[in-house]
Scaffold this active site. Structure first.
Site, PDB file in Angstrom:
ATOM      1  N   LYS B 188       1.027  -1.379  -0.086  1.00 51.82           N
ATOM      2  CA  LYS B 188      -0.044   0.088  -0.056  1.00 51.82           C
ATOM      3  C   LYS B 188       0.658   1.230   0.022  1.00 51.82           C
ATOM      4  O   LYS B 188       1.411   1.591   1.082  1.00 51.82           O
ATOM      5  CB  LYS B 188      -0.945  -0.009   1.363  1.00 51.82           C
ATOM      6  CG  LYS B 188      -2.205   0.585   1.217  1.00 51.82           C
ATOM      7  CD  LYS B 188      -2.380   1.903   0.556  1.00 51.82           C
ATOM      8  CE  LYS B 188      -2.273   2.814   1.960  1.00 51.82           C
ATOM      9  NZ  LYS B 188      -2.222   4.249   1.471  1.00 51.82           N
ATOM     10  N   PHE B 219      -6.288   5.450   0.576  1.00 52.09           N
ATOM     11  CA  PHE B 219      -6.149   5.993   1.921  1.00 52.09           C
ATOM     12  C   PHE B 219      -5.870   4.978   3.048  1.00 52.09           C
ATOM     13  O   PHE B 219      -6.324   3.962   2.998  1.00 52.09           O
ATOM     14  CB  PHE B 219      -7.488   7.282   2.329  1.00 52.09           C
ATOM     15  CG  PHE B 219      -7.742   8.011   1.394  1.00 52.09           C
ATOM     16  CD1 PHE B 219      -6.893   9.113   1.379  1.00 52.09           C
ATOM     17  CD2 PHE B 219      -8.916   8.117   0.664  1.00 52.09           C
ATOM     18  CE1 PHE B 219      -7.104  10.009   0.555  1.00 52.09           C
ATOM     19  CE2 PHE B 219      -9.143   9.171  -0.133  1.00 52.09           C
ATOM     20  CZ  PHE B 219      -8.355  10.208  -0.037  1.00 52.09           C
ATOM     21  N   GLU B 262       9.538   1.302  11.043  1.00 50.30           N
ATOM     22  CA  GLU B 262      10.764   2.101  11.158  1.00 50.30           C
ATOM     23  C   GLU B 262       9.786   3.779  11.376  1.00 50.30           C
ATOM     24  O   GLU B 262       8.956   4.012  10.562  1.00 50.30           O
ATOM     25  CB  GLU B 262      11.279   2.249   9.952  1.00 50.30           C
ATOM     26  CG  GLU B 262      12.859   3.023   9.962  1.00 50.30           C
ATOM     27  CD  GLU B 262      12.529   4.435   9.583  1.00 50.30           C
ATOM     28  OE1 GLU B 262      11.925   5.344  10.755  1.00 50.30           O
ATOM     29  OE2 GLU B 262      12.723   5.108   8.521  1.00 50.30           O
ATOM     30  N   CYS B 301      13.451  10.322   7.715  1.00 52.97           N
ATOM     31  CA  CYS B 301      13.400  10.205   9.172  1.00 52.97           C
ATOM     32  C   CYS B 301      14.645  10.294   9.867  1.00 52.97           C
ATOM     33  O   CYS B 301      14.429  10.361  11.192  1.00 52.97           O
ATOM     34  CB  CYS B 301      13.239   8.467   9.115  1.00 52.97           C
ATOM     35  SG  CYS B 301      11.563   7.780   8.175  1.00 52.97           S
ATOM     36  N   GLU B 402      10.205  15.511  15.829  1.00 56.46           N
ATOM     37  CA  GLU B 402      10.529  15.766  14.205  1.00 56.46           C
ATOM     38  C   GLU B 402       9.771  16.499  13.348  1.00 56.46           C
ATOM     39  O   GLU B 402       8.370  16.165  13.188  1.00 56.46           O
ATOM     40  CB  GLU B 402      10.516  14.315  13.652  1.00 56.46           C
ATOM     41  CG  GLU B 402      11.250  14.056  12.366  1.00 56.46           C
ATOM     42  CD  GLU B 402      12.674  14.911  12.233  1.00 56.46           C
ATOM     43  OE1 GLU B 402      12.771  16.236  11.950  1.00 56.46           O
ATOM     44  OE2 GLU B 402      13.568  14.212  12.457  1.00 56.46           O
TER      45      GLU B 402
END
Lengths: 118, 506
Positions: B188, B219, B262, B301, B402
């Site tokens: 996906k 979605f 992750e 990331c 972040e």
């Protein structure tokens, strides 16, 4: 179960966000919010059907928006608690499994610094 | 040089007006017949329609994957490896097309997709094509007549949910080990960046057997969630953020299947005072390392979004670092001279601006940037942000969360111990950078920082063959390395007795 003793005035919502919450409740029933951290769609609030996400011992309830409970991970809250959060909504596209995304909008957190006596 | 925009004269990319799903080796319409508009962050305008899939499409994809899994799992490693090499070759032949598309779909500068995203994705397929040829089980002689054989078997059908920051590269990180290990995949893509993977599917559709790779668009809540919840997958892999990561684990717990996650970080980039002992090429490399927070518009990331600079050099270092940052000006993402492009979506832009706002309210000093970039012409409605340097302290929210934008928060430190203390004062542990001329200090710091990847005198390199993954809340598992094969394999133990005599128990 989450810690229900957390400060209750730590989160509020803009009128636009409250309208969206009300409309989503109409479509999906009771909801819950959980503030995410980390990358990609993180650092933003996620909205789920109430009970969808299993709360942990260290999740903290910050209050309610439009009658729906708003949670954050306890360790994250430790680093956020000098700020007051306001739930807002902006045009957007996609957000993990958050329930508003198909409508082309995205919940967003705006923040203010708490005054010393707050 | 400026690449022509997709679907204009001379462009490398010609999008169809609408994309469905890729299931069972064919492009198919979504069961419900619904589509959503896909917007280019470059212009803020839609450029194609994408399938808005639901659980019914996920089931169709799972049917196809289960139909393909047995034969694929028994296909000799040499043949699977050859197909991965063929995928790499066809990507290389179409490198510019894929790079331009990735830039248009995600907003990133084509300079980066040409030099990093696509070449790294190509190499990833080649790396795992090699790994699976060299992989082998093991055996142990337990006594003279008893032997334990360990054989690796594919898990079967796996679900993968990938992010929007490096759409095709993240797909390659997940697909290459899963396919090499003999699994069928239902993938996906992120709804923000669904386009390039469909061009990829078109390139590889005649290479892989039907049903081995299935791509379902839509979605997260409508397509990603039923995939993650399905009892018909044997593993789920996800890259994203912590709340969704928790949900993925929760769903996996209902089916007792493994996950790899992750979930990002808040990576410290530590500059010790000795980097300024000489004004040489190494110091220039350090400044480049500081400016790496702007790579991919900060949507990484492991964005080095906390710079920690030793007090002894702070003022001089920051003068040079600021000058280096000011040279990074937003431009047209398809111009090969552009160093920073558009943020991936409007909500991403709004989130970054909200963090710049809270940083200012918390009293962090804006050294440069600090606002949306106003752009001319067709870029006016795109999502551009000026590279931003905040100065403050590690207690501030801009040091703890972040932002996923071109925003670095800088603090000073005194001495080694304080550097490590600040570096580790975070919920996350994905990446970190250490810059010093002392090999002793570099090693000591690298071991002391609680992060899965410590770049030492470099940053933002993502070669296959170097394990990548997080400590603390940054996730579970190590990608980019042959050990990822283990995350996509079962271990079969054949415990064999060659003794013809009974044990004598009964």
């Amino acid at each position: 179960m989450a810690d229900e003793r957390a400060p209750t005035a730590s989160v509020s919502a803009t009128p636009a966000a409250l309208d969206l919450v009300a409309s989503l409740v109409e479509e999906h029933g009771p909801l819950m919010f959980h503030q995410s951290g980390g990358c990609c769609d993180g650092s933003a609030p996620m909205c789920y059907p109430r009970g969808e996400m299993r709360l942990g011992a260290r999740d903290v309830k910050l209050g309610e928006v439009g009658g729906q409970p708003f949670y954050i991970g306890g360790h994250q809250w430790e680093r956020w608690k000098h700020t007051r959060l306001t739930l807002d909504v902006v045009p957007g596209r996609g957000a993990g499994f958050s329930i508003e995304a198909p409508r082309g909008v995205r919940f967003l957190i705006r923040s203010d610094v708490c005054l010393p006596d707050e | 040089m400026r690449y022509a925009s997709p679907n204009t004269d001379g462009s490398k990319v010609e999008y169809k007006s609408r994309y469905g799903n890729f299931i069972g080796g064919e492009f198919v319409d979504p069961v419900g017949g619904n589509y959503f508009e896909n917007i280019s962050p470059v212009t803020g305008k839609p450029f194609c329609e994408i399938a808005r899939s639901t659980h019914e499409d996920i089931e169709k994809a799972l049917d196809a994957a289960h139909g393909a899994r047995a034969a694929w799992g028994k296909t000799p490693a040499a043949e699977r490896s050859a197909m991965l090499l063929e995928i790499a070759d066809v990507m290389e032949e179409n490198l510019e097309m894929l790079a331009v598309s990735e830039s248009w779909d995600n907003g990133k500068a084509v300079r980066e997709t040409l030099a990093a995203d696509i070449p790294l994705a190509i190499d990833h397929f080649r790396y795992f094509a090699g790994c699976i040829r060299a992989a082998e089980g093991s055996m142990a002689e337990l006594d003279e007549n008893t032997v334990s054989y360990l054989l690796k078997e594919p898990l079967g059908v796996v679900g993968q949910i990938i992010p929007w920051n490096f759409p095709l590269l993240m797909a390659a990180w997940k697909l290459a080990p899963a396919l090499a290990a003999g699994n069928a995949v239902v993938l996906k893509p992120a709804e923000q960046t669904p386009a390039t993977i469909m061009l990829f599917a078109d390139l590889v559709k005649d290479i892989l057997p039907p049903g081995v790779l299935n791509i379902v668009q839509g979605f997260g809540v409508e397509a990603g969630k039923p995939l993650a919840q399905s009892e018909r997958i044997s593993k789920v892999a996800f890259t994203g953020e912590t709340t969704t990561g928790r949900l993925i684990m929760q769903y996996a717990s209902e089916n007792i299947i493994p996950v790899t996650l992750e979930l990002g970080g808040k990576s410290p980039n530590v500059f010790f005072g000795d980097v300024m002992d000489e004004d040489d090429t190494f110091f220039q490399k350090c400044l480049e390392g500081f400016a790496m927070f702007a790579l991919n518009q900060g949507e990484v990331c492991t964005c080095p979004s906390r710079a920690l600079v030793e007090s002894s050099i702070y003022d001089k270092f920051m003068d040079a670092a600021e000058a280096r940052t000011r040279a990074i000006e937003p431009g047209h993402p398809l111009d090969t001279d552009t160093r920073i492009g558009a943020q991936a979506s409007n909500d991403q832009l709004e989130k970054i601006l909200s963090y710049i706002d809270i940083g200012k309210k918390e009293g962090a000093k804006v050294r440069c940037g600090g606002e949306r970039a106003s752009m001319p012409g067709e870029l006016a409605d795109g999502y551009y942000v000026m590279p931003t340097i905040f100065e403050g302290n590690n207690e501030m929210r801009v040091f703890q969360e972040e932002i996923f934008g071109p925003v670095v928060s800088v603090a000073r430190f005194d001495g080694f111990d304080q550097a490590i203390e600040i570096a580790n004062d975070t919920l996350y542990g994905l990446g970190a950078g250490v810059w010093t001329r002392s090999v002793h200090k570099a090693f000591k710091a690298g071991r002391a920082i609680e992060a899965g990847r410590v770049w030492t005198n470099c940053y933002h390199l993502y070669p296959a063959h170097a394990a990548f993954g997080g400590y603390k809340q940054s996730g579970i598992g190590r990608e980019n390395h042959k050990m990822m094969l283990d995350h996509y394999q079962q271990t079969k133990n054949l415990l064999v007795s060659y003794d013809t005599n009974p044990m004598g128990f009964f």
